[in-house]
Scaffold this motif. Sequence first.
Motif, PDB file in Angstrom:
ATOM      1  N   PHE A   1      43.400 -25.303  -6.196  1.00  0.00           N
ATOM      2  CA  PHE A   1      42.033 -24.788  -6.131  1.00  0.00           C
ATOM      3  C   PHE A   1      41.106 -25.766  -5.413  1.00  0.00           C
ATOM      4  CE2 PHE A   1      37.770 -24.576  -7.974  1.00  0.00           C
ATOM      5  CZ  PHE A   1      37.445 -23.255  -7.739  1.00  0.00           C
ATOM      6  N   ILE A   2      41.188 -27.030  -5.776  1.00  0.00           N
ATOM      7  CA  ILE A   2      40.326 -28.045  -5.158  1.00  0.00           C
ATOM      8  C   ILE A   2      40.578 -28.127  -3.661  1.00  0.00           C
ATOM      9  CG2 ILE A   2      39.906 -30.540  -5.022  1.00  0.00           C
ATOM     10  CD1 ILE A   2      40.324 -30.546  -8.116  1.00  0.00           C
ATOM     11  N   HIS A   3      41.846 -28.122  -3.275  1.00  0.00           N
ATOM     12  CA  HIS A   3      42.161 -28.284  -1.857  1.00  0.00           C
ATOM     13  C   HIS A   3      41.868 -27.039  -1.023  1.00  0.00           C
ATOM     14  CE1 HIS A   3      43.823 -32.328  -1.483  1.00  0.00           C
ATOM     15  NE2 HIS A   3      43.966 -32.200  -2.791  1.00  0.00           N
ATOM     16  N   THR A   4      41.917 -25.859  -1.631  1.00  0.00           N
ATOM     17  CA  THR A   4      41.605 -24.661  -0.848  1.00  0.00           C
ATOM     18  C   THR A   4      40.112 -24.353  -0.846  1.00  0.00           C
ATOM     19  OG1 THR A   4      42.109 -23.255  -2.735  1.00  0.00           O
ATOM     20  CG2 THR A   4      43.855 -23.572  -1.108  1.00  0.00           C
ATOM     21  N   VAL A   5      39.446 -24.541  -1.971  1.00  0.00           N
ATOM     22  CA  VAL A   5      38.026 -24.188  -2.064  1.00  0.00           C
ATOM     23  C   VAL A   5      37.134 -25.318  -1.548  1.00  0.00           C
ATOM     24  CG1 VAL A   5      36.162 -23.589  -3.657  1.00  0.00           C
ATOM     25  CG2 VAL A   5      38.409 -22.553  -3.929  1.00  0.00           C
ATOM     26  N   VAL A   6      37.412 -26.555  -1.960  1.00  0.00           N
ATOM     27  CA  VAL A   6      36.546 -27.670  -1.571  1.00  0.00           C
ATOM     28  C   VAL A   6      36.877 -28.172  -0.162  1.00  0.00           C
ATOM     29  CG1 VAL A   6      35.821 -30.014  -2.165  1.00  0.00           C
ATOM     30  CG2 VAL A   6      36.210 -28.344  -3.969  1.00  0.00           C
ATOM     31  N   TYR A   7      38.178 -28.386   0.113  1.00  0.00           N
ATOM     32  CA  TYR A   7      38.580 -28.957   1.409  1.00  0.00           C
ATOM     33  C   TYR A   7      38.968 -27.906   2.443  1.00  0.00           C
ATOM     34  CZ  TYR A   7      38.673 -33.240  -1.335  1.00  0.00           C
ATOM     35  OH  TYR A   7      38.335 -34.282  -2.143  1.00  0.00           O
TER      36      TYR A   7
ATOM     37  N   ASN B   1      41.087 -19.351  -0.342  1.00  0.00           N
ATOM     38  CA  ASN B   1      40.089 -19.475  -1.417  1.00  0.00           C
ATOM     39  C   ASN B   1      40.285 -18.430  -2.509  1.00  0.00           C
ATOM     40  OD1 ASN B   1      39.001 -21.456   0.171  1.00  0.00           O
ATOM     41  ND2 ASN B   1      37.179 -20.302   0.751  1.00  0.00           N
ATOM     42  N   LEU B   2      40.399 -17.176  -2.103  1.00  0.00           N
ATOM     43  CA  LEU B   2      40.519 -16.082  -3.070  1.00  0.00           C
ATOM     44  C   LEU B   2      41.801 -16.200  -3.897  1.00  0.00           C
ATOM     45  CD1 LEU B   2      39.394 -13.475  -4.222  1.00  0.00           C
ATOM     46  CD2 LEU B   2      40.584 -12.244  -2.400  1.00  0.00           C
ATOM     47  N   THR B   3      42.901 -16.497  -3.240  1.00  0.00           N
ATOM     48  CA  THR B   3      44.170 -16.647  -3.950  1.00  0.00           C
ATOM     49  C   THR B   3      44.088 -17.771  -4.973  1.00  0.00           C
ATOM     50  OG1 THR B   3      45.345 -15.916  -1.976  1.00  0.00           O
ATOM     51  CG2 THR B   3      46.643 -17.021  -3.648  1.00  0.00           C
ATOM     52  N   ALA B   4      43.498 -18.890  -4.587  1.00  0.00           N
ATOM     53  CA  ALA B   4      43.386 -20.034  -5.494  1.00  0.00           C
ATOM     54  C   ALA B   4      42.526 -19.702  -6.710  1.00  0.00           C
ATOM     55  CB  ALA B   4      42.816 -21.240  -4.754  1.00  0.00           C
TER      56      ALA B   4
END
Length: 188
Positions: A52-58, A85-88
Amino acid sequence: MMLKTAALITLLAPLVGSLVAGLGAKRIGPKGAHAVTILGMLVALSACAWLFIHTVVYHETFYGPIYTWAVSGRFQFDMGFMLDNLTAVVMLVVCFVSLLVHIYSIGYMRGDTGYARFFSYVSLFTFMMLLLVSANNFFQLFFGWEGVGLVSYLLIGFWFHKDSAATGSLKAFLVNRVGDFGFILGIA
């Protein structure tokens, strides 16, 4: 840790917990069954939080195959992930809610003869839901859809000796078949 490694850990941890609780129920007992499935969910949630952090934040993404299931002529059936983002977000919600269901079920199922079987089913449901959510092709998406339907049938009819559970699981099975027909038409 790469995105696809985190996704594999997120996906496989509930499956391993389900297999250990289901196949090793007599060896590990009821406490072992809930311990191993909850541990699997904690591992999955941790890997999913990293994802989640790597897809949404980075803003990292991954879309591609992991391995090939089968090749038939010019058709190739791959197992892969679509991580964005959505998948995460959805995977994180699935893992978190499933962990809460696992923890709540310790008290709810206490003393039941099918205790280990129940925890195995709930972890298997989580695996199938994560497979459905992270799919990058229709074949894998359909496999996850069918798995969620099958495990829903097993969970609804868990106390199969009760008429209401047997009737409810049959209704769920039939409604899923209607959904399957629409799904297959959509794929075609």
